[in-house]
Design an enzyme around this catalytic site. Structure first.
Site, PDB file in Angstrom:
ATOM      1  N   PRO A  87     -79.512  80.963 -39.580  1.00 22.55           N
ATOM      2  CA  PRO A  87     -80.589  81.934 -39.318  1.00 22.55           C
ATOM      3  C   PRO A  87     -80.148  83.060 -38.383  1.00 22.55           C
ATOM      4  O   PRO A  87     -80.872  84.018 -38.172  1.00 22.55           O
ATOM      5  CB  PRO A  87     -81.697  81.081 -38.677  1.00 22.55           C
ATOM      6  CG  PRO A  87     -81.004  79.878 -38.137  1.00 22.55           C
ATOM      7  CD  PRO A  87     -79.797  79.646 -38.987  1.00 22.55           C
ATOM      8  N   GLU A 114     -79.342  70.609 -35.495  1.00 19.80           N
ATOM      9  CA  GLU A 114     -79.448  71.781 -34.614  1.00 19.80           C
ATOM     10  C   GLU A 114     -78.462  72.882 -34.999  1.00 19.80           C
ATOM     11  O   GLU A 114     -78.419  73.938 -34.364  1.00 19.80           O
ATOM     12  CB  GLU A 114     -79.207  71.369 -33.158  1.00 19.80           C
ATOM     13  CG  GLU A 114     -80.440  70.812 -32.469  1.00 19.80           C
ATOM     14  CD  GLU A 114     -81.654  71.738 -32.599  1.00 19.80           C
ATOM     15  OE1 GLU A 114     -81.553  72.909 -32.218  1.00 19.80           O
ATOM     16  OE2 GLU A 114     -82.681  71.265 -33.103  1.00 19.80           O
ATOM     17  N   ARG A 152     -75.836  85.278 -60.953  1.00 21.60           N
ATOM     18  CA  ARG A 152     -76.486  86.033 -62.032  1.00 21.60           C
ATOM     19  C   ARG A 152     -75.907  87.445 -62.166  1.00 21.60           C
ATOM     20  O   ARG A 152     -76.167  88.137 -63.151  1.00 21.60           O
ATOM     21  CB  ARG A 152     -78.006  86.041 -61.882  1.00 21.60           C
ATOM     22  CG  ARG A 152     -78.546  86.775 -60.704  1.00 21.60           C
ATOM     23  CD  ARG A 152     -79.995  86.397 -60.458  1.00 21.60           C
ATOM     24  NE  ARG A 152     -80.877  86.770 -61.550  1.00 21.60           N
ATOM     25  CZ  ARG A 152     -81.273  87.997 -61.827  1.00 21.60           C
ATOM     26  NH1 ARG A 152     -80.835  89.007 -61.104  1.00 21.60           N
ATOM     27  NH2 ARG A 152     -82.098  88.242 -62.827  1.00 21.60           N
ATOM     28  N   ASP A 167     -83.479  95.321 -62.390  1.00 18.63           N
ATOM     29  CA  ASP A 167     -84.148  94.397 -61.474  1.00 18.63           C
ATOM     30  C   ASP A 167     -84.524  95.092 -60.165  1.00 18.63           C
ATOM     31  O   ASP A 167     -83.855  96.036 -59.733  1.00 18.63           O
ATOM     32  CB  ASP A 167     -83.229  93.217 -61.124  1.00 18.63           C
ATOM     33  CG  ASP A 167     -83.232  92.153 -62.208  1.00 18.63           C
ATOM     34  OD1 ASP A 167     -84.175  92.121 -63.006  1.00 18.63           O
ATOM     35  OD2 ASP A 167     -82.267  91.363 -62.245  1.00 18.63           O
TER      36      ASP A 167
HETATM   37  N1  SAM Z   1     -80.705  75.673 -34.028  1.00 18.33           N
HETATM   38  C1  SAM Z   1     -80.364  76.663 -34.991  1.00 18.33           C
HETATM   39  C2  SAM Z   1     -80.796  78.042 -34.491  1.00 18.33           C
HETATM   40  O1  SAM Z   1     -81.810  78.123 -33.811  1.00 18.33           O
HETATM   41  O2  SAM Z   1     -80.137  79.038 -34.809  1.00 18.33           O
HETATM   42  C3  SAM Z   1     -81.059  76.382 -36.317  1.00 18.33           C
HETATM   43  C4  SAM Z   1     -80.480  75.217 -37.022  1.00 18.33           C
HETATM   44  S1  SAM Z   1     -81.270  74.917 -38.571  1.00 18.33           S
HETATM   45  C5  SAM Z   1     -82.517  73.768 -38.109  1.00 18.33           C
HETATM   46  C6  SAM Z   1     -80.124  73.928 -39.441  1.00 18.33           C
HETATM   47  C7  SAM Z   1     -79.266  74.655 -40.465  1.00 18.33           C
HETATM   48  O3  SAM Z   1     -80.097  75.207 -41.473  1.00 18.33           O
HETATM   49  C8  SAM Z   1     -78.464  75.804 -39.950  1.00 18.33           C
HETATM   50  O4  SAM Z   1     -77.251  75.386 -39.366  1.00 18.33           O
HETATM   51  C9  SAM Z   1     -78.241  76.623 -41.201  1.00 18.33           C
HETATM   52  O5  SAM Z   1     -77.133  76.155 -41.957  1.00 18.33           O
HETATM   53  C10 SAM Z   1     -79.513  76.368 -42.000  1.00 18.33           C
HETATM   54  N2  SAM Z   1     -80.487  77.457 -41.906  1.00 18.33           N
HETATM   55  C11 SAM Z   1     -81.670  77.424 -41.272  1.00 18.33           C
HETATM   56  N3  SAM Z   1     -82.342  78.559 -41.402  1.00 18.33           N
HETATM   57  C12 SAM Z   1     -81.576  79.372 -42.148  1.00 18.33           C
HETATM   58  C13 SAM Z   1     -81.715  80.708 -42.617  1.00 18.33           C
HETATM   59  N4  SAM Z   1     -82.788  81.448 -42.347  1.00 18.33           N
HETATM   60  N5  SAM Z   1     -80.716  81.233 -43.379  1.00 18.33           N
HETATM   61  C14 SAM Z   1     -79.611  80.501 -43.654  1.00 18.33           C
HETATM   62  N6  SAM Z   1     -79.418  79.232 -43.231  1.00 18.33           N
HETATM   63  C15 SAM Z   1     -80.377  78.669 -42.482  1.00 18.33           C
END
Ligand code: SAM
Length: 241
Positions: A87, A114, A152, A167
């Protein structure tokens, strides 16, 4: 195009690749995937892939060793992007999908709990991508979003009849409205022009609708869209009305 995925949950990808256009594309060898279980690269008898965070705090963190070893076990050229789904990454978009589709090989790392040990981000990943400003439990759904949008775009994957060119987001606009049979449903008729057989008029109508729809739902996209001077005047009229 080949994509390797590192995950704690390889089963999550089974559905995606065993159905529809992606199954067909894999069968036709247009694309291929390698799904790697991060636990397969652990060395203890419990296959421990996560551990407590240094400094304390809630949740577990994915350990660096199995992720480094999994990536290093993959045969690859030096410039293959190693993408951490996170994220905190740069925001995914159609433009990023187009950029990634120009590579012949990608490696995607799905975090969990996490997240992953910071050394993966600093010394292994070459790119970090977020699919939106929200937090998922794991990177698997994010990886599927990226893979779908990228695959795609690989020539032939959508089949000869379908083209991604119209698209939404491909040329900076949202797509025009689409209709199919019946011509009238519950008294709602398909716009006359689409039944006319006049392709020039249909193209003009679609372009105008795409601009109007973009103005209505995502007006900020029009600032970057490539528009003719007549189309710019249309946008001006929409803004004034
Ligand atoms: N503690 C982290 C933070 O606050 O940045 C978030 C960890 S999340 C619960 C667990 C995993 O989900 C991340 O390591 C990532 O691989 C994935 N993930 C969660 N949200 C995402 C997003 N918006 N885009 C891409 N991957 C995401």
């Amino acid at each position: 195009m080949h994509i390797d995925i590192l995950t704690l949950f390889p089963q999550m990808f089974q559905g995606m690749f065993s159905l529809g256009i992606f199954k067909r594309a894999i069968d036709q060898k247009l694309v291929s995937v390698g799904v790697h279980n991060i636990r397969d690269y652990t060395h203890d008898k419990h296959h421990t892939a996560d551990d407590y965070p240094y400094g304390g705090g809630a949740g577990m963190v994915l350990k660096p060793e199995p992720i480094f070893e999994a990536v290093e076990s993959i045969e690859r050229e030096a410039d293959v992007p190693v993408i951490l789904l996170s994220p905190q990454g740069r925001l995914f978009s159609q433009q990023v999908a187009q950029e990634l589709s120009r590579h012949s090989h990608l490696i995607l790392i799905c975090g969990h709990y996490e997240g992953v040990d910071e050394r993966v981000r600093e010394h292994l990943a070459t790119d970090e991508i977020s699919i939106g400003d929200y937090v998922l439990s794991g990177g698997e759904l994010a990886a599927m979003v990226v893979i779908d949008a990228v695959f795609r775009l690989v020539p032939g994957v959508l089949g000869s009849e379908a083209s991604p060119l119209d698209d939404s987001h491909v040329a900076g606009l949202l797509e025009y409205p689409q209709y199919t049979r019946p011509a009238t449903y519950r008294g709602w008729s398909v716009p006359e022009v689409l039944l006319s057989g006049n392709h020039a008029q249909i193209d003009n109508w679609r372009r105008e609708q795409a601009i109007q729809r973009t103005y209505k739902h995502r007006p900020e996209l029009l600032d970057k869209a490539e528009l003719s001077s007549e189309e710019k005047r249309l946008v001006e009229r929409l803004r004034q009305s």
